[in-house]
Scaffold this motif. Sequence first.
Motif, PDB file in Angstrom:
ATOM      1  N   MET A  29       0.815  -1.221   0.000  1.00 55.24           N
ATOM      2  CA  MET A  29       0.000   0.000   0.000  1.00 55.24           C
ATOM      3  C   MET A  29       0.848   1.270   0.000  1.00 55.24           C
ATOM      4  O   MET A  29       0.335   2.349   0.295  1.00 55.24           O
ATOM      5  N   TYR A  30       2.122   1.156  -0.349  1.00 59.13           N
ATOM      6  CA  TYR A  30       2.997   2.333  -0.265  1.00 59.13           C
ATOM      7  C   TYR A  30       2.484   3.484  -1.122  1.00 59.13           C
ATOM      8  O   TYR A  30       2.522   4.656  -0.708  1.00 59.13           O
ATOM      9  N   ALA A  31       1.997   3.195  -2.328  1.00 59.41           N
ATOM     10  CA  ALA A  31       1.528   4.268  -3.220  1.00 59.41           C
ATOM     11  C   ALA A  31       0.287   4.934  -2.660  1.00 59.41           C
ATOM     12  O   ALA A  31       0.135   6.166  -2.742  1.00 59.41           O
ATOM     13  N   GLN A  32      -0.602   4.124  -2.076  1.00 60.98           N
ATOM     14  CA  GLN A  32      -1.813   4.691  -1.481  1.00 60.98           C
ATOM     15  C   GLN A  32      -1.485   5.506  -0.227  1.00 60.98           C
ATOM     16  O   GLN A  32      -2.095   6.559   0.020  1.00 60.98           O
ATOM     17  N   ASP A  33      -0.504   5.036   0.550  1.00 61.76           N
ATOM     18  CA  ASP A  33      -0.096   5.786   1.738  1.00 61.76           C
ATOM     19  C   ASP A  33       0.463   7.151   1.335  1.00 61.76           C
ATOM     20  O   ASP A  33       0.163   8.175   1.966  1.00 61.76           O
ATOM     21  N   LEU A  63       7.051  12.132  -2.832  1.00 65.25           N
ATOM     22  CA  LEU A  63       7.181  11.759  -4.250  1.00 65.25           C
ATOM     23  C   LEU A  63       8.563  11.192  -4.553  1.00 65.25           C
ATOM     24  O   LEU A  63       8.706  10.285  -5.377  1.00 65.25           O
ATOM     25  N   SER A  64       9.577  11.700  -3.885  1.00 63.47           N
ATOM     26  CA  SER A  64      10.925  11.162  -4.085  1.00 63.47           C
ATOM     27  C   SER A  64      11.028   9.742  -3.529  1.00 63.47           C
ATOM     28  O   SER A  64      11.704   8.886  -4.109  1.00 63.47           O
ATOM     29  N   ILE A  65      10.352   9.500  -2.401  1.00 61.59           N
ATOM     30  CA  ILE A  65      10.318   8.144  -1.835  1.00 61.59           C
ATOM     31  C   ILE A  65       9.625   7.188  -2.803  1.00 61.59           C
ATOM     32  O   ILE A  65      10.105   6.077  -3.053  1.00 61.59           O
ATOM     33  N   LYS A  66       8.505   7.620  -3.358  1.00 60.50           N
ATOM     34  CA  LYS A  66       7.757   6.787  -4.306  1.00 60.50           C
ATOM     35  C   LYS A  66       8.624   6.435  -5.517  1.00 60.50           C
ATOM     36  O   LYS A  66       8.670   5.279  -5.958  1.00 60.50           O
ATOM     37  N   LYS A  67       9.310   7.432  -6.024  1.00 60.25           N
ATOM     38  CA  LYS A  67      10.179   7.200  -7.187  1.00 60.25           C
ATOM     39  C   LYS A  67      11.274   6.201  -6.847  1.00 60.25           C
ATOM     40  O   LYS A  67      11.562   5.278  -7.627  1.00 60.25           O
ATOM     41  N   ASP A  68      11.863   6.371  -5.691  1.00 66.65           N
ATOM     42  CA  ASP A  68      12.977   5.503  -5.310  1.00 66.65           C
ATOM     43  C   ASP A  68      12.514   4.065  -5.057  1.00 66.65           C
ATOM     44  O   ASP A  68      13.237   3.112  -5.364  1.00 66.65           O
ATOM     45  N   ILE A  69      11.320   3.907  -4.509  1.00 66.65           N
ATOM     46  CA  ILE A  69      10.787   2.551  -4.313  1.00 66.65           C
ATOM     47  C   ILE A  69      10.545   1.891  -5.665  1.00 66.65           C
ATOM     48  O   ILE A  69      10.893   0.735  -5.891  1.00 66.65           O
ATOM     49  N   GLU A  70       9.959   2.633  -6.578  1.00 72.63           N
ATOM     50  CA  GLU A  70       9.561   2.055  -7.863  1.00 72.63           C
ATOM     51  C   GLU A  70      10.737   1.798  -8.801  1.00 72.63           C
ATOM     52  O   GLU A  70      10.648   0.921  -9.672  1.00 72.63           O
TER      53      GLU A  70
END
Length: 458
Positions: A29-33, A63-70
Amino acid sequence: MSLWDARFKKAADQRLNDFNSSISVDHRMYAQDIKGSIAHAHMLGKQGIISMEDAQAIEEGLLSIKKDIEDGTLLIDPMAEDIHMFMESELTKRIHDAGKRLHTARSRNDQVALDTRLYTSDAIDEVIENIKDLIQVIVDKASEHTETIMPGYTHLQRAQPITFAHHIMAYAEMFLRDIERLKEAKKRVEVLPLGSGALATTTYPINRDMVCEELGFQSVSMNSLDGVSDRDFCIETASDLSMVMMHLSRFSEEIILWCSWEYKFMELDDAFATGSSIMPQKKNPDVAELIRGKTGRVYGNLTTLLTMMKGIPLAYNKDMQEDKEALFDAIDTVNLCLTTFTPMLETSRILKDNMRNAASKGFINATDCADYLTKKGMPFRDAYRCIGALVSYCQDHNQTLETLSLEEYKQVNELFEEDIFEAISLDTCVNMRVVKGGPAPQTVKAHIEQVKTKLGEM
Protein backbone atom coordinates in the motif's frame (compact mmCIF):
# COMPACT_ATOMS: atom_id res chain seq x y z
CA MET A 1 12.75 2.15 18.80
CA SER A 2 8.95 2.40 18.84
CA LEU A 3 6.84 5.55 19.06
CA TRP A 4 5.66 4.72 22.56
CA ASP A 5 9.05 4.02 24.16
CA ALA A 6 8.71 7.11 26.35
CA ARG A 7 5.62 5.61 27.99
CA PHE A 8 7.14 2.18 28.71
CA LYS A 9 9.93 1.31 31.14
CA LYS A 10 10.89 -1.90 29.43
CA ALA A 11 11.78 -2.61 25.81
CA ALA A 12 9.42 -4.75 23.79
CA ASP A 13 10.34 -8.37 23.39
CA GLN A 14 11.48 -9.08 19.81
CA ARG A 15 8.83 -11.78 19.62
CA LEU A 16 6.19 -9.11 20.26
CA ASN A 17 7.66 -6.92 17.54
CA ASP A 18 7.61 -9.80 15.06
CA PHE A 19 4.05 -10.72 16.02
CA ASN A 20 2.85 -7.12 15.89
CA SER A 21 4.44 -6.27 12.56
CA SER A 22 2.32 -6.05 9.40
CA ILE A 23 4.94 -4.74 6.95
CA SER A 24 5.07 -8.08 5.12
CA VAL A 25 1.41 -7.62 4.18
CA ASP A 26 0.76 -3.88 3.99
CA HIS A 27 3.97 -2.87 2.16
CA ARG A 28 1.99 -3.07 -1.08
CA MET A 29 0.00 0.00 0.00
CA TYR A 30 3.00 2.33 -0.26
CA ALA A 31 1.53 4.27 -3.22
CA GLN A 32 -1.81 4.69 -1.48
CA ASP A 33 -0.10 5.79 1.74
CA ILE A 34 1.81 8.43 -0.22
CA LYS A 35 -1.30 9.59 -2.05
CA GLY A 36 -3.29 9.96 1.17
CA SER A 37 -0.42 11.69 2.98
CA ILE A 38 0.06 14.24 0.20
CA ALA A 39 -3.65 15.09 0.28
CA HIS A 40 -3.46 15.42 4.09
CA ALA A 41 -0.37 17.67 3.82
CA HIS A 42 -2.10 19.89 1.24
CA MET A 43 -5.03 20.32 3.60
CA LEU A 44 -2.80 21.04 6.62
CA GLY A 45 -0.98 23.74 4.66
CA LYS A 46 -4.17 25.27 3.23
CA GLN A 47 -5.74 25.41 6.68
CA GLY A 48 -2.63 27.03 8.17
CA ILE A 49 -2.06 24.11 10.54
CA ILE A 50 1.44 23.72 9.13
CA SER A 51 3.29 26.13 6.87
CA MET A 52 2.87 25.91 3.11
CA GLU A 53 6.65 25.45 2.90
CA ASP A 54 6.46 22.37 5.10
CA ALA A 55 3.50 21.06 3.10
CA GLN A 56 5.48 21.48 -0.11
CA ALA A 57 8.53 19.79 1.40
CA ILE A 58 6.35 16.87 2.54
CA GLU A 59 4.90 16.42 -0.94
CA GLU A 60 8.30 16.54 -2.63
CA GLY A 61 9.78 14.19 -0.06
CA LEU A 62 6.98 11.66 -0.46
CA LEU A 63 7.18 11.76 -4.25
CA SER A 64 10.93 11.16 -4.09
CA ILE A 65 10.32 8.14 -1.84
CA LYS A 66 7.76 6.79 -4.31
CA LYS A 67 10.18 7.20 -7.19
CA ASP A 68 12.98 5.50 -5.31
CA ILE A 69 10.79 2.55 -4.31
CA GLU A 70 9.56 2.05 -7.86
CA ASP A 71 12.98 2.25 -9.49
CA GLY A 72 14.51 -0.04 -6.85
CA THR A 73 16.75 2.57 -5.25
CA LEU A 74 14.89 2.32 -1.93
CA LEU A 75 13.95 -1.04 -0.43
CA ILE A 76 11.13 -1.18 2.07
CA ASP A 77 12.60 -2.18 5.43
CA PRO A 78 11.14 -5.58 6.42
CA MET A 79 11.94 -4.76 10.06
CA ALA A 80 9.61 -1.74 10.09
CA GLU A 81 6.38 -2.19 12.02
CA ASP A 82 4.19 -1.28 9.05
CA ILE A 83 4.30 0.68 5.81
CA HIS A 84 2.97 3.81 7.51
CA MET A 85 5.76 3.99 10.06
CA PHE A 86 8.33 3.17 7.38
CA MET A 87 7.12 6.08 5.27
CA GLU A 88 7.13 8.51 8.17
CA SER A 89 10.61 7.43 9.23
CA GLU A 90 12.03 7.68 5.71
CA LEU A 91 10.37 11.06 5.15
CA THR A 92 11.82 12.44 8.37
CA LYS A 93 15.28 11.27 7.32
CA ARG A 94 14.95 13.23 4.11
CA ILE A 95 13.22 16.47 5.17
CA HIS A 96 13.82 16.42 8.95
CA ASP A 97 11.37 18.42 11.11
CA ALA A 98 8.94 19.05 8.26
CA GLY A 99 8.45 15.29 8.01
CA LYS A 100 7.55 15.10 11.68
CA ARG A 101 4.69 17.52 11.08
CA LEU A 102 2.89 15.27 8.58
CA HIS A 103 1.14 13.28 11.28
CA THR A 104 -0.48 16.39 12.76
CA ALA A 105 -4.27 15.90 13.16
CA ARG A 106 -3.97 12.28 12.05
CA SER A 107 -3.87 8.90 13.78
CA ARG A 108 -2.62 5.66 12.37
CA ASN A 109 -6.17 4.42 12.86
CA ASP A 110 -7.71 6.74 10.29
CA GLN A 111 -4.55 6.62 8.15
CA VAL A 112 -4.69 2.83 7.86
CA ALA A 113 -8.42 2.93 7.13
CA LEU A 114 -7.82 5.45 4.35
CA ASP A 115 -4.96 3.53 2.76
CA THR A 116 -6.99 0.31 2.77
CA ARG A 117 -9.92 2.07 1.12
CA LEU A 118 -7.66 3.65 -1.51
CA TYR A 119 -6.08 0.28 -2.25
CA THR A 120 -9.44 -1.49 -2.40
CA SER A 121 -10.85 1.11 -4.78
CA ASP A 122 -7.88 0.66 -7.13
CA ALA A 123 -8.13 -3.12 -6.85
CA ILE A 124 -11.83 -3.11 -7.74
CA ASP A 125 -11.00 -1.20 -10.93
CA GLU A 126 -8.40 -3.83 -11.86
CA VAL A 127 -10.78 -6.72 -11.21
CA ILE A 128 -13.49 -5.04 -13.28
CA GLU A 129 -11.12 -4.63 -16.23
CA ASN A 130 -10.17 -8.31 -16.01
CA ILE A 131 -13.83 -9.32 -15.93
CA LYS A 132 -14.51 -7.14 -18.95
CA ASP A 133 -11.71 -8.91 -20.82
CA LEU A 134 -13.34 -12.24 -20.02
CA ILE A 135 -16.78 -11.07 -21.13
CA GLN A 136 -15.28 -9.89 -24.42
CA VAL A 137 -13.84 -13.36 -25.03
CA ILE A 138 -17.22 -14.93 -24.18
CA VAL A 139 -18.92 -12.58 -26.63
CA ASP A 140 -16.38 -13.34 -29.37
CA LYS A 141 -16.69 -17.09 -28.80
CA ALA A 142 -20.48 -16.88 -28.77
CA SER A 143 -20.50 -14.92 -32.04
CA GLU A 144 -18.76 -17.88 -33.71
CA HIS A 145 -21.29 -20.41 -32.42
CA THR A 146 -24.78 -18.92 -32.67
CA GLU A 147 -25.84 -21.96 -34.73
CA THR A 148 -23.78 -24.62 -32.93
CA ILE A 149 -26.48 -26.85 -31.46
CA MET A 150 -25.82 -28.66 -28.20
CA PRO A 151 -27.97 -30.24 -25.51
CA GLY A 152 -29.10 -28.06 -22.65
CA TYR A 153 -29.17 -29.78 -19.28
CA THR A 154 -31.09 -29.88 -16.05
CA HIS A 155 -29.94 -32.25 -13.28
CA LEU A 156 -27.03 -33.04 -15.66
CA GLN A 157 -29.60 -34.82 -17.83
CA ARG A 158 -30.12 -33.81 -21.46
CA ALA A 159 -33.19 -31.62 -21.47
CA GLN A 160 -33.76 -29.36 -24.51
CA PRO A 161 -31.69 -28.28 -27.50
CA ILE A 162 -29.89 -24.94 -27.27
CA THR A 163 -26.79 -23.44 -28.88
CA PHE A 164 -23.30 -23.16 -27.48
CA ALA A 165 -23.56 -19.38 -27.86
CA HIS A 166 -26.72 -19.34 -25.76
CA HIS A 167 -25.05 -21.46 -23.10
CA ILE A 168 -21.93 -19.36 -22.61
CA MET A 169 -23.81 -16.06 -22.86
CA ALA A 170 -25.43 -17.06 -19.57
CA TYR A 171 -21.98 -16.53 -18.05
CA ALA A 172 -21.71 -13.13 -19.71
CA GLU A 173 -24.81 -12.15 -17.74
CA MET A 174 -23.31 -13.46 -14.50
CA PHE A 175 -20.08 -11.54 -14.98
CA LEU A 176 -21.96 -8.36 -15.92
CA ARG A 177 -23.76 -8.62 -12.59
CA ASP A 178 -20.39 -9.04 -10.88
CA ILE A 179 -19.22 -5.77 -12.43
CA GLU A 180 -22.38 -4.02 -11.30
CA ARG A 181 -21.92 -5.30 -7.74
CA LEU A 182 -18.28 -4.19 -7.64
CA LYS A 183 -19.16 -0.74 -8.98
CA GLU A 184 -21.85 -0.45 -6.34
CA ALA A 185 -19.36 -1.51 -3.65
CA LYS A 186 -17.00 1.30 -4.70
CA LYS A 187 -19.56 3.83 -3.42
CA ARG A 188 -19.10 2.44 0.08
CA VAL A 189 -15.35 1.93 -0.32
CA GLU A 190 -14.80 5.58 -1.27
CA VAL A 191 -15.92 7.05 2.05
CA LEU A 192 -13.22 9.20 3.64
CA PRO A 193 -12.25 8.14 7.19
CA LEU A 194 -9.31 10.55 7.46
CA GLY A 195 -10.09 13.17 10.07
CA SER A 196 -11.64 10.64 12.43
CA GLY A 197 -8.36 10.59 14.36
CA ALA A 198 -7.86 7.72 16.74
CA LEU A 199 -11.60 7.68 17.44
CA ALA A 200 -12.80 11.20 18.36
CA THR A 201 -11.58 13.49 15.51
CA THR A 202 -9.27 16.40 16.43
CA THR A 203 -9.23 19.93 17.81
CA TYR A 204 -7.32 21.18 14.75
CA PRO A 205 -9.39 23.12 12.18
CA ILE A 206 -9.09 20.48 9.45
CA ASN A 207 -11.10 20.43 6.22
CA ARG A 208 -12.18 16.87 5.51
CA ASP A 209 -14.19 17.83 2.44
CA MET A 210 -11.04 19.20 0.82
CA VAL A 211 -9.21 15.89 1.30
CA CYS A 212 -12.26 13.99 0.07
CA GLU A 213 -12.36 16.01 -3.12
CA GLU A 214 -8.63 15.72 -3.78
CA LEU A 215 -8.71 11.95 -3.40
CA GLY A 216 -11.80 11.61 -5.57
CA PHE A 217 -13.80 9.95 -2.82
CA GLN A 218 -17.57 10.05 -2.91
CA SER A 219 -18.37 11.04 0.67
CA VAL A 220 -16.99 11.69 4.16
CA SER A 221 -17.66 9.37 7.10
CA MET A 222 -20.13 11.01 9.46
CA ASN A 223 -19.13 9.29 12.71
CA SER A 224 -15.51 9.12 13.82
CA LEU A 225 -15.98 5.87 15.76
CA ASP A 226 -17.38 4.23 12.67
CA GLY A 227 -14.77 5.91 10.49
CA VAL A 228 -11.86 4.08 12.13
CA SER A 229 -13.59 0.78 12.93
CA ASP A 230 -15.65 0.13 9.80
CA ARG A 231 -14.48 -2.80 7.71
CA ASP A 232 -17.81 -3.40 5.99
CA PHE A 233 -16.20 -2.30 2.75
CA CYS A 234 -13.62 -5.09 3.03
CA ILE A 235 -16.32 -7.65 3.71
CA GLU A 236 -18.54 -6.40 0.89
CA THR A 237 -15.65 -6.47 -1.57
CA ALA A 238 -14.67 -9.97 -0.45
CA SER A 239 -18.29 -11.05 -0.84
CA ASP A 240 -18.44 -9.67 -4.38
CA LEU A 241 -15.15 -11.37 -5.18
CA SER A 242 -16.56 -14.63 -3.83
CA MET A 243 -19.43 -14.26 -6.30
CA VAL A 244 -16.94 -13.78 -9.14
CA MET A 245 -15.16 -16.96 -8.06
CA MET A 246 -18.43 -18.85 -7.78
CA HIS A 247 -19.23 -17.96 -11.39
CA LEU A 248 -15.72 -18.85 -12.53
CA SER A 249 -15.98 -22.15 -10.66
CA ARG A 250 -19.30 -23.04 -12.30
CA PHE A 251 -17.86 -22.26 -15.73
CA SER A 252 -14.73 -24.26 -14.86
CA GLU A 253 -16.84 -27.25 -13.86
CA GLU A 254 -18.60 -27.16 -17.23
CA ILE A 255 -15.27 -27.00 -19.05
CA ILE A 256 -13.97 -29.94 -17.03
CA LEU A 257 -17.03 -31.95 -18.06
CA TRP A 258 -16.88 -30.81 -21.69
CA CYS A 259 -13.21 -31.83 -21.95
CA SER A 260 -13.89 -35.35 -20.67
CA TRP A 261 -14.18 -38.25 -23.12
CA GLU A 262 -17.73 -38.78 -21.86
CA TYR A 263 -18.71 -35.37 -23.34
CA LYS A 264 -15.86 -34.33 -25.65
CA PHE A 265 -17.52 -31.00 -26.47
CA MET A 266 -14.32 -28.96 -26.06
CA GLU A 267 -10.59 -29.34 -26.34
CA LEU A 268 -8.19 -27.04 -24.53
CA ASP A 269 -5.13 -25.63 -26.24
CA ASP A 270 -1.93 -27.43 -25.26
CA ALA A 271 -0.67 -24.19 -23.71
CA PHE A 272 -3.47 -24.34 -21.12
CA ALA A 273 -3.54 -28.04 -20.27
CA THR A 274 -1.23 -30.44 -18.45
CA GLY A 275 -0.32 -34.10 -18.76
CA SER A 276 0.24 -37.00 -16.43
CA SER A 277 3.52 -38.19 -14.93
CA ILE A 278 2.57 -41.81 -15.66
CA MET A 279 -0.26 -41.90 -18.23
CA PRO A 280 0.99 -40.57 -21.58
CA GLN A 281 -2.48 -40.20 -23.09
CA LYS A 282 -3.74 -37.71 -20.51
CA LYS A 283 -4.61 -34.06 -21.19
CA ASN A 284 -5.88 -32.53 -17.98
CA PRO A 285 -7.89 -29.31 -17.49
CA ASP A 286 -5.78 -28.28 -14.50
CA VAL A 287 -6.47 -24.56 -14.89
CA ALA A 288 -10.20 -25.13 -14.51
CA GLU A 289 -9.66 -27.52 -11.62
CA LEU A 290 -7.40 -25.08 -9.78
CA ILE A 291 -9.92 -22.28 -10.20
CA ARG A 292 -12.58 -24.55 -8.79
CA GLY A 293 -10.30 -25.25 -5.83
CA LYS A 294 -9.22 -21.65 -5.30
CA THR A 295 -12.86 -20.63 -5.00
CA GLY A 296 -12.86 -22.16 -1.53
CA ARG A 297 -9.83 -20.05 -0.67
CA VAL A 298 -11.68 -16.83 -1.50
CA TYR A 299 -14.73 -18.01 0.43
CA GLY A 300 -12.38 -18.64 3.36
CA ASN A 301 -11.11 -15.06 3.19
CA LEU A 302 -14.68 -13.78 3.37
CA THR A 303 -15.34 -15.98 6.39
CA THR A 304 -12.12 -14.70 8.02
CA LEU A 305 -13.28 -11.10 7.69
CA LEU A 306 -16.77 -11.80 8.97
CA THR A 307 -15.44 -13.76 11.94
CA MET A 308 -12.79 -11.14 12.71
CA MET A 309 -15.40 -8.40 12.97
CA LYS A 310 -18.25 -10.18 14.70
CA GLY A 311 -17.17 -9.55 18.31
CA ILE A 312 -15.25 -6.28 18.13
CA PRO A 313 -16.50 -3.36 20.26
CA LEU A 314 -16.03 0.24 19.12
CA ALA A 315 -13.68 1.63 18.12
CA TYR A 316 -10.38 0.36 16.67
CA ASN A 317 -8.98 -2.96 17.88
CA LYS A 318 -5.79 -4.70 16.77
CA ASP A 319 -7.86 -7.61 15.42
CA MET A 320 -8.51 -5.40 12.40
CA GLN A 321 -4.91 -5.73 11.29
CA GLU A 322 -5.98 -9.13 9.96
CA ASP A 323 -8.28 -7.48 7.40
CA LYS A 324 -5.65 -6.78 4.78
CA GLU A 325 -4.14 -10.23 4.43
CA ALA A 326 -7.56 -11.79 3.79
CA LEU A 327 -8.69 -9.00 1.46
CA PHE A 328 -5.43 -8.84 -0.49
CA ASP A 329 -5.35 -12.61 -0.94
CA ALA A 330 -8.93 -12.59 -2.26
CA ILE A 331 -8.05 -9.82 -4.73
CA ASP A 332 -4.86 -11.56 -5.87
CA THR A 333 -6.60 -14.91 -6.28
CA VAL A 334 -9.46 -13.49 -8.34
CA ASN A 335 -7.13 -11.58 -10.64
CA LEU A 336 -4.89 -14.62 -11.11
CA CYS A 337 -7.87 -16.81 -11.95
CA LEU A 338 -9.40 -14.29 -14.35
CA THR A 339 -6.18 -13.65 -16.24
CA THR A 340 -5.59 -17.39 -16.65
CA PHE A 341 -9.14 -18.49 -17.38
CA THR A 342 -9.66 -15.87 -20.11
CA PRO A 343 -6.89 -17.01 -22.51
CA MET A 344 -7.74 -20.65 -21.73
CA LEU A 345 -11.29 -20.07 -22.97
CA GLU A 346 -10.14 -17.92 -25.88
CA THR A 347 -7.79 -20.59 -27.25
CA SER A 348 -10.12 -23.56 -26.69
CA ARG A 349 -11.58 -25.52 -29.61
CA ILE A 350 -15.31 -26.27 -29.71
CA LEU A 351 -16.17 -29.71 -31.13
CA LYS A 352 -19.40 -28.82 -32.90
CA ASP A 353 -20.14 -32.24 -34.37
CA ASN A 354 -19.90 -33.92 -30.98
CA MET A 355 -22.25 -31.35 -29.50
CA ARG A 356 -24.81 -31.93 -32.24
CA ASN A 357 -24.53 -35.69 -31.97
CA ALA A 358 -25.20 -35.48 -28.24
CA ALA A 359 -28.19 -33.22 -28.87
CA SER A 360 -29.68 -35.83 -31.22
CA LYS A 361 -29.95 -38.31 -28.34
CA GLY A 362 -31.92 -38.30 -25.14
CA PHE A 363 -35.30 -37.16 -26.53
CA ILE A 364 -34.47 -33.49 -25.93
CA ASN A 365 -37.10 -32.54 -28.54
CA ALA A 366 -39.90 -34.19 -26.53
CA THR A 367 -41.24 -30.85 -25.30
CA ASP A 368 -41.44 -29.61 -28.88
CA CYS A 369 -43.29 -32.79 -29.81
CA ALA A 370 -45.82 -32.06 -27.06
CA ASP A 371 -46.07 -28.44 -28.21
CA TYR A 372 -46.88 -29.73 -31.70
CA LEU A 373 -50.02 -31.39 -30.33
CA THR A 374 -51.05 -28.40 -28.21
CA LYS A 375 -50.84 -26.16 -31.27
CA LYS A 376 -53.39 -28.52 -32.86
CA GLY A 377 -55.77 -27.98 -29.96
CA MET A 378 -54.82 -30.65 -27.40
CA PRO A 379 -54.44 -29.45 -23.77
CA PHE A 380 -50.75 -29.40 -22.81
CA ARG A 381 -51.11 -31.90 -19.94
CA ASP A 382 -52.79 -34.41 -22.28
CA ALA A 383 -50.05 -33.81 -24.86
CA TYR A 384 -47.43 -34.25 -22.14
CA ARG A 385 -48.79 -37.70 -21.23
CA CYS A 386 -49.10 -38.65 -24.87
CA ILE A 387 -45.44 -37.87 -25.61
CA GLY A 388 -44.37 -39.59 -22.41
CA ALA A 389 -45.98 -42.76 -23.74
CA LEU A 390 -44.30 -42.20 -27.11
CA VAL A 391 -40.87 -41.89 -25.47
CA SER A 392 -41.51 -45.08 -23.53
CA TYR A 393 -42.39 -46.83 -26.80
CA CYS A 394 -39.16 -45.55 -28.39
CA GLN A 395 -37.06 -46.85 -25.53
CA ASP A 396 -38.72 -50.27 -25.70
CA HIS A 397 -38.11 -50.47 -29.44
CA ASN A 398 -34.65 -48.82 -29.56
CA GLN A 399 -35.87 -45.84 -31.56
CA THR A 400 -35.89 -42.04 -31.32
CA LEU A 401 -38.64 -39.56 -32.08
CA GLU A 402 -36.90 -38.84 -35.39
CA THR A 403 -36.79 -42.50 -36.48
CA LEU A 404 -40.43 -43.34 -35.78
CA SER A 405 -42.69 -43.71 -38.80
CA LEU A 406 -45.76 -41.54 -39.26
CA GLU A 407 -47.89 -44.67 -38.78
CA GLU A 408 -46.34 -45.23 -35.36
CA TYR A 409 -47.07 -41.61 -34.45
CA LYS A 410 -50.67 -41.99 -35.55
CA GLN A 411 -51.09 -45.09 -33.41
CA VAL A 412 -50.56 -42.80 -30.45
CA ASN A 413 -52.70 -39.91 -31.76
CA GLU A 414 -54.35 -39.06 -35.08
CA LEU A 415 -53.36 -35.39 -34.79
CA PHE A 416 -49.84 -36.23 -35.99
CA GLU A 417 -49.16 -35.38 -39.64
CA GLU A 418 -46.12 -35.45 -41.91
CA ASP A 419 -45.01 -32.05 -40.59
CA ILE A 420 -44.17 -33.59 -37.20
CA PHE A 421 -40.68 -34.44 -38.46
CA GLU A 422 -39.95 -30.81 -39.30
CA ALA A 423 -41.41 -29.71 -35.96
CA ILE A 424 -39.08 -31.94 -33.94
CA SER A 425 -35.87 -31.35 -35.91
CA LEU A 426 -33.14 -29.86 -33.75
CA ASP A 427 -32.83 -26.80 -35.99
CA THR A 428 -36.55 -26.08 -35.73
CA CYS A 429 -36.56 -26.65 -31.98
CA VAL A 430 -33.81 -24.04 -31.57
CA ASN A 431 -34.75 -21.58 -34.32
CA MET A 432 -38.39 -21.28 -33.22
CA ARG A 433 -37.40 -20.16 -29.71
CA VAL A 434 -37.23 -16.50 -30.63
CA VAL A 435 -38.60 -15.29 -27.29
CA LYS A 436 -36.35 -12.67 -25.70
CA GLY A 437 -33.74 -14.57 -23.71
CA GLY A 438 -34.13 -17.69 -25.85
CA PRO A 439 -31.59 -19.75 -27.85
CA ALA A 440 -32.69 -18.89 -31.40
CA PRO A 441 -29.66 -17.60 -33.35
CA GLN A 442 -31.27 -14.25 -34.12
CA THR A 443 -32.19 -13.79 -30.44
CA VAL A 444 -28.71 -14.70 -29.22
CA LYS A 445 -27.13 -12.37 -31.79
CA ALA A 446 -29.28 -9.53 -30.43
CA HIS A 447 -28.18 -10.47 -26.90
CA ILE A 448 -24.54 -10.41 -27.96
CA GLU A 449 -24.93 -6.92 -29.40
CA GLN A 450 -26.64 -5.77 -26.20
CA VAL A 451 -23.73 -7.08 -24.10
CA LYS A 452 -21.22 -5.40 -26.40
CA THR A 453 -23.04 -2.12 -25.87
CA LYS A 454 -23.02 -2.59 -22.10
CA LEU A 455 -19.31 -3.34 -22.14
CA GLY A 456 -18.65 -0.17 -24.09
CA GLU A 457 -20.56 1.87 -21.52
CA MET A 458 -18.81 0.39 -18.46
